[in-house]
Design a protein around this motif. Structure first.
Motif, PDB file in Angstrom:
ATOM      1  N   GLY A 410       0.812  -1.207   0.000  1.00 13.89           N
ATOM      2  CA  GLY A 410       0.000   0.000   0.000  1.00 13.89           C
ATOM      3  C   GLY A 410       0.847   1.259   0.000  1.00 13.89           C
ATOM      4  N   ILE A 411       1.916   1.260   0.792  1.00 11.26           N
ATOM      5  CA  ILE A 411       2.797   2.427   0.853  1.00 11.26           C
ATOM      6  C   ILE A 411       3.490   2.654  -0.483  1.00 11.26           C
ATOM      7  CG2 ILE A 411       4.895   3.331   1.920  1.00 11.26           C
ATOM      8  CD1 ILE A 411       4.022   1.939   4.512  1.00 11.26           C
ATOM      9  N   ILE A 412       3.963   1.573  -1.106  1.00  7.77           N
ATOM     10  CA  ILE A 412       4.639   1.700  -2.404  1.00  7.77           C
ATOM     11  C   ILE A 412       3.683   2.220  -3.464  1.00  7.77           C
ATOM     12  CG2 ILE A 412       5.746   0.381  -4.256  1.00  7.77           C
ATOM     13  CD1 ILE A 412       6.881  -1.460  -2.077  1.00  7.77           C
ATOM     14  N   ALA A 413       2.449   1.699  -3.474  1.00  5.61           N
ATOM     15  CA  ALA A 413       1.467   2.152  -4.454  1.00  5.61           C
ATOM     16  C   ALA A 413       1.138   3.629  -4.269  1.00  5.61           C
ATOM     17  CB  ALA A 413       0.202   1.304  -4.331  1.00  5.61           C
ATOM     18  N   PHE A 414       1.023   4.049  -2.991  1.00 10.61           N
ATOM     19  CA  PHE A 414       0.726   5.450  -2.718  1.00 10.61           C
ATOM     20  C   PHE A 414       1.853   6.358  -3.222  1.00 10.61           C
ATOM     21  CE2 PHE A 414       1.173   9.116   0.125  1.00 10.61           C
ATOM     22  CZ  PHE A 414      -0.063   9.736  -0.084  1.00 10.61           C
ATOM     23  N   CYS A 415       3.075   5.941  -3.018  1.00 10.25           N
ATOM     24  CA  CYS A 415       4.216   6.737  -3.464  1.00 10.25           C
ATOM     25  C   CYS A 415       4.243   6.850  -4.988  1.00 10.25           C
ATOM     26  CB  CYS A 415       5.523   6.121  -2.964  1.00 10.25           C
ATOM     27  SG  CYS A 415       5.727   6.242  -1.161  1.00 10.25           S
ATOM     28  N   MET A 416       3.951   5.735  -5.679  1.00 12.36           N
ATOM     29  CA  MET A 416       3.953   5.759  -7.144  1.00 12.36           C
ATOM     30  C   MET A 416       2.852   6.679  -7.657  1.00 12.36           C
ATOM     31  SD  MET A 416       4.705   1.746  -8.022  1.00 12.36           S
ATOM     32  CE  MET A 416       4.653   2.075  -9.768  1.00 12.36           C
ATOM     33  N   PHE A 417       1.677   6.614  -7.074  1.00 17.79           N
ATOM     34  CA  PHE A 417       0.566   7.464  -7.500  1.00 17.79           C
ATOM     35  C   PHE A 417       0.900   8.940  -7.268  1.00 17.79           C
ATOM     36  CE2 PHE A 417      -3.293   9.802  -6.403  1.00 17.79           C
ATOM     37  CZ  PHE A 417      -4.041   9.629  -7.574  1.00 17.79           C
ATOM     38  N   SER A 419       3.846  10.312  -7.195  1.00 21.06           N
ATOM     39  CA  SER A 419       4.858  10.734  -8.158  1.00 21.06           C
ATOM     40  C   SER A 419       4.232  11.009  -9.518  1.00 21.06           C
ATOM     41  CB  SER A 419       5.932   9.657  -8.285  1.00 21.06           C
ATOM     42  OG  SER A 419       6.559   9.449  -7.040  1.00 21.06           O
ATOM     43  N   ALA A 420       3.319  10.141  -9.956  1.00 21.26           N
ATOM     44  CA  ALA A 420       2.659  10.326 -11.250  1.00 21.26           C
ATOM     45  C   ALA A 420       1.839  11.616 -11.267  1.00 21.26           C
ATOM     46  CB  ALA A 420       1.778   9.115 -11.561  1.00 21.26           C
ATOM     47  N   ALA A 421       1.131  11.881 -10.173  1.00 19.48           N
ATOM     48  CA  ALA A 421       0.321  13.101 -10.109  1.00 19.48           C
ATOM     49  C   ALA A 421       1.188  14.344 -10.164  1.00 19.48           C
ATOM     50  CB  ALA A 421      -0.511  13.080  -8.827  1.00 19.48           C
ATOM     51  N   ALA A 422       2.330  14.322  -9.513  1.00 17.87           N
ATOM     52  CA  ALA A 422       3.231  15.476  -9.520  1.00 17.87           C
ATOM     53  C   ALA A 422       3.765  15.751 -10.922  1.00 17.87           C
ATOM     54  CB  ALA A 422       4.375  15.235  -8.543  1.00 17.87           C
ATOM     55  N   LEU A 423       4.118  14.675 -11.648  1.00 15.80           N
ATOM     56  CA  LEU A 423       4.609  14.841 -13.015  1.00 15.80           C
ATOM     57  C   LEU A 423       3.537  15.437 -13.926  1.00 15.80           C
ATOM     58  CD1 LEU A 423       6.659  11.544 -13.454  1.00 15.80           C
ATOM     59  CD2 LEU A 423       7.558  13.889 -13.375  1.00 15.80           C
ATOM     60  N   TRP A 424       2.326  14.953 -13.768  1.00 18.96           N
ATOM     61  CA  TRP A 424       1.224  15.468 -14.607  1.00 18.96           C
ATOM     62  C   TRP A 424       1.013  16.947 -14.354  1.00 18.96           C
ATOM     63  CZ3 TRP A 424      -3.498  17.744 -13.905  1.00 18.96           C
ATOM     64  CH2 TRP A 424      -4.367  17.757 -15.015  1.00 18.96           C
ATOM     65  N   LEU A 425       1.036  17.340 -13.120  1.00 15.57           N
ATOM     66  CA  LEU A 425       0.853  18.761 -12.799  1.00 15.57           C
ATOM     67  C   LEU A 425       1.977  19.603 -13.386  1.00 15.57           C
ATOM     68  CD1 LEU A 425      -0.288  18.452  -9.074  1.00 15.57           C
ATOM     69  CD2 LEU A 425      -1.698  19.138 -11.018  1.00 15.57           C
ATOM     70  N   PHE A 426       3.187  19.074 -13.350  1.00 19.08           N
ATOM     71  CA  PHE A 426       4.333  19.823 -13.855  1.00 19.08           C
ATOM     72  C   PHE A 426       4.257  20.065 -15.352  1.00 19.08           C
ATOM     73  CE2 PHE A 426       8.667  19.897 -15.546  1.00 19.08           C
ATOM     74  CZ  PHE A 426       9.162  21.004 -14.889  1.00 19.08           C
ATOM     75  N   TRP A 427       3.764  19.077 -16.084  1.00 21.28           N
ATOM     76  CA  TRP A 427       3.744  19.178 -17.549  1.00 21.28           C
ATOM     77  C   TRP A 427       2.536  19.951 -18.085  1.00 21.28           C
ATOM     78  CZ3 TRP A 427       7.640  18.088 -20.751  1.00 21.28           C
ATOM     79  CH2 TRP A 427       8.686  17.274 -20.272  1.00 21.28           C
ATOM     80  N   TYR A 428       1.388  19.856 -17.463  1.00 21.79           N
ATOM     81  CA  TYR A 428       0.154  20.314 -18.107  1.00 21.79           C
ATOM     82  C   TYR A 428      -0.539  21.493 -17.448  1.00 21.79           C
ATOM     83  CZ  TYR A 428       0.627  16.071 -20.815  1.00 21.79           C
ATOM     84  OH  TYR A 428       1.105  15.100 -21.620  1.00 21.79           O
ATOM     85  N   LEU A 429      -0.210  21.841 -16.245  1.00 23.40           N
ATOM     86  CA  LEU A 429      -0.885  22.985 -15.630  1.00 23.40           C
ATOM     87  C   LEU A 429      -0.413  24.292 -16.251  1.00 23.40           C
ATOM     88  CD1 LEU A 429      -1.177  22.339 -11.794  1.00 23.40           C
ATOM     89  CD2 LEU A 429      -2.994  22.409 -13.506  1.00 23.40           C
TER      90      LEU A 429
END
Length: 467
Positions: A410-417, A419-429
């Motif tokens: 659960g902790i690993i999955a939360f960290c991966m999610f 990280s993905a959300a942060a990348l999306w915000l960086f590229w598209y906002l």
């Protein structure tokens, strides 16, 4: 004529004095026959306890006297006289008086077998005192003021079987000699029971019991022993309680194949290690109570064989009361299940899945009233035998058997999610243009005014070049 009358008067006066026995004065002593069914019906038991002045008035013992009790009678000295002369008396109790001396010849009791002189003020007891009681088999000298063998010798007592010397300060005298030394205390090699509790014994030197050929019972409790000594292999009963003994091992009990009762209460051991108790094949009772440092009882304490097949396991009673145990290995269920009595009360039991098996034992209610949980906190002071199985849980059972692994995933999955959300915000906002693209026109409108004016100002003409 006058002389004859005077002689008759003197005889009449002296006759009652000679025939006055302990049983003739009503209300003074209690005399009875046939105390036990197997006894001779004519044996007379005389109880003069708590009777001050019981030895006054030239009293004598009746012809069939078997036992005499003069305890708690404020006696200070036993003098030679008619009081303690008898060919039939076999038991004499003089305990709990203030006796400081016994005159030579005072105990004219050739058939005496048992003598109790405990709780008096005796400092010396010359061998001559014993010369008229050479058939003595039991002698209790506990709680007197003896300090050395120079004032206490047993050489004339060749038939002595049991001696109690508790709470006499003879421990220092035993550093250089022993109870059986012919030049010391001189106990006979026929002795079978010895009790030397509270005598200040700090060490038992080698070969201490080498002359004790037939000793069966030994009590050395309440001394200063830091380690076990060379124990006679003939022993059937041993009590080493209340000593600062720090360790025990199988070597300490290697040759005790006849030992039936072992008491090690209130000693300083921290564990009962593997194979420590295995050599004692005849052991019937084991007491390990009030050992406040005892936190571990090895599953192999009785040996490995009894864990698989307890047919040769002789132990019937085991007490681990009031120690500091937290758990017991379930492998002990086979041997302990054969006991007739098991007392585990007063320990700091941790009630989890590893201890639930204890509930399967058949115990007397008196032996589980104080068998309670110490931890976890939610079960503190709960009676183990009243708790249901579901309360004996281990932490790994609460997550369905994989709680720890599931949490990690659960902790690993939360960290991966994340990280993905942060990348999306960086590229598209908005305000975060993608790398490698020109800024749109709208982006220039956001530039400062002074920067826009500088861009529209005419450029100054350049100087003509030299021809």
């Amino acid at each position: 004529m006058r002389r004859a009358l005077a002689l008759l008067a003197l005889a009449a006066t002296c006759w009652p004095a000679r025939s006055w026995t302990f049983c003739d004065a009503p209300g003074e002593c209690v005399c009875r026959f046939h105390e036990r069914p197997e006894e001779d019906l004519m044996r007379q038991h005389i109880d003069c306890s708590y009777r001050r002045g019981a030895l006054a008035g030239n009293r004598t013992l009746p012809p069939r006297a078997y036992s005499l009790d003069l305890s708690s009678s404020a006696l200070k000295i036993i003098r030679s006289g008619p009081f303690l002369r008898s060919k039939s008396l076999q038991e004499l109790v003089l305990k709990n008086n203030d006796i400081a001396d016994i005159e030579e010849g005072a105990l004219a009791l050739p058939d005496l077998r048992r003598l109790d002189l405990s709780y008096n003020r005796l400092q010396r007891l010359d061998g001559a005192v014993f010369r008229s009681i050479i058939k003595l088999e039991f002698l209790n000298l506990a709680n007197n003021n003896f300090v050395s063998f120079g004032k206490l010798t047993f050489h004339p007592l060749r038939d002595l079987r049991e001696v109690i010397l508790n709470n006499n300060n003879i421990g220092p005298a035993l550093r250089d000699t022993d109870l059986f030394d012919r030049d010391g205390f001189g106990l006979t090699n026929k002795i079978q029971k010895v009790s030397i509790s509270g005598v200040g014994l700090g060490r038992v030197h080698d070969n201490f019991f080498v002359d004790a050929y037939d000793i069966r019972e030994l009590i050395v409790a309440n001394n200063d022993l830091a380690e076990l000594f060379e124990i006679p292999f003939t022993l059937e009963y041993l009590d080493v309680s209340d000593n600062p003994i720090r360790e025990i091992s199988g070597e300490d009990f290697a040759d005790l194949t006849a030992l039936k009762v072992l008491k090690m209460n209130n000693i300083s051991i921290g564990s009962v290690p593997a194979h420590a108790l295995a050599p004692m094949r005849a052991l019937v009772r084991l007491d390990l109570e009030r050992n406040l440092n005892l936190t571990e009882f090895s599953a192999l304490a009785f040996g490995r064989e009894v864990l698989e097949d307890a047919d040769d396991f002789t132990l019937e009673e085991l007490s681990l009361k009031s120690c500091r145990l937290r758990t017991l290995d379930q492998r002990l269920q086979t041997p302990l299940g054969r006991l007739s009595r098991l007392d585990l009360q007063g320990n700091r039991w941790h009630c989890d899945c590893r201890l639930a098996w204890i509930k399967q034992f058949q115990m007397d209610p008196n032996d589980y009233e104080h068998l309670r949980c110490y931890s976890p906190k939610s079960l503190f002071n709960s009676k183990i035998f009243e708790l249901k199985e579901k309360y004996f849980r281990c932490p790994r059972e609460r997550g369905g058997g994989g709680g720890g692994a599931g949490a990690a995933v659960g902790i690993i999955a939360f960290c991966m999610f994340s990280s993905a959300a942060a990348l999306w915000l960086f590229w598209y906002l908005p305000g975060c243009p993608p790398r490698g693209r020109a800024l749109p026109a709208a982006a220039y409108a956001a530039l400062p005014l002074h920067a826009h004016a500088a861009a529209l100002a005419p450029t100054a003409p350049s100087a003509p070049s030299a021809l």
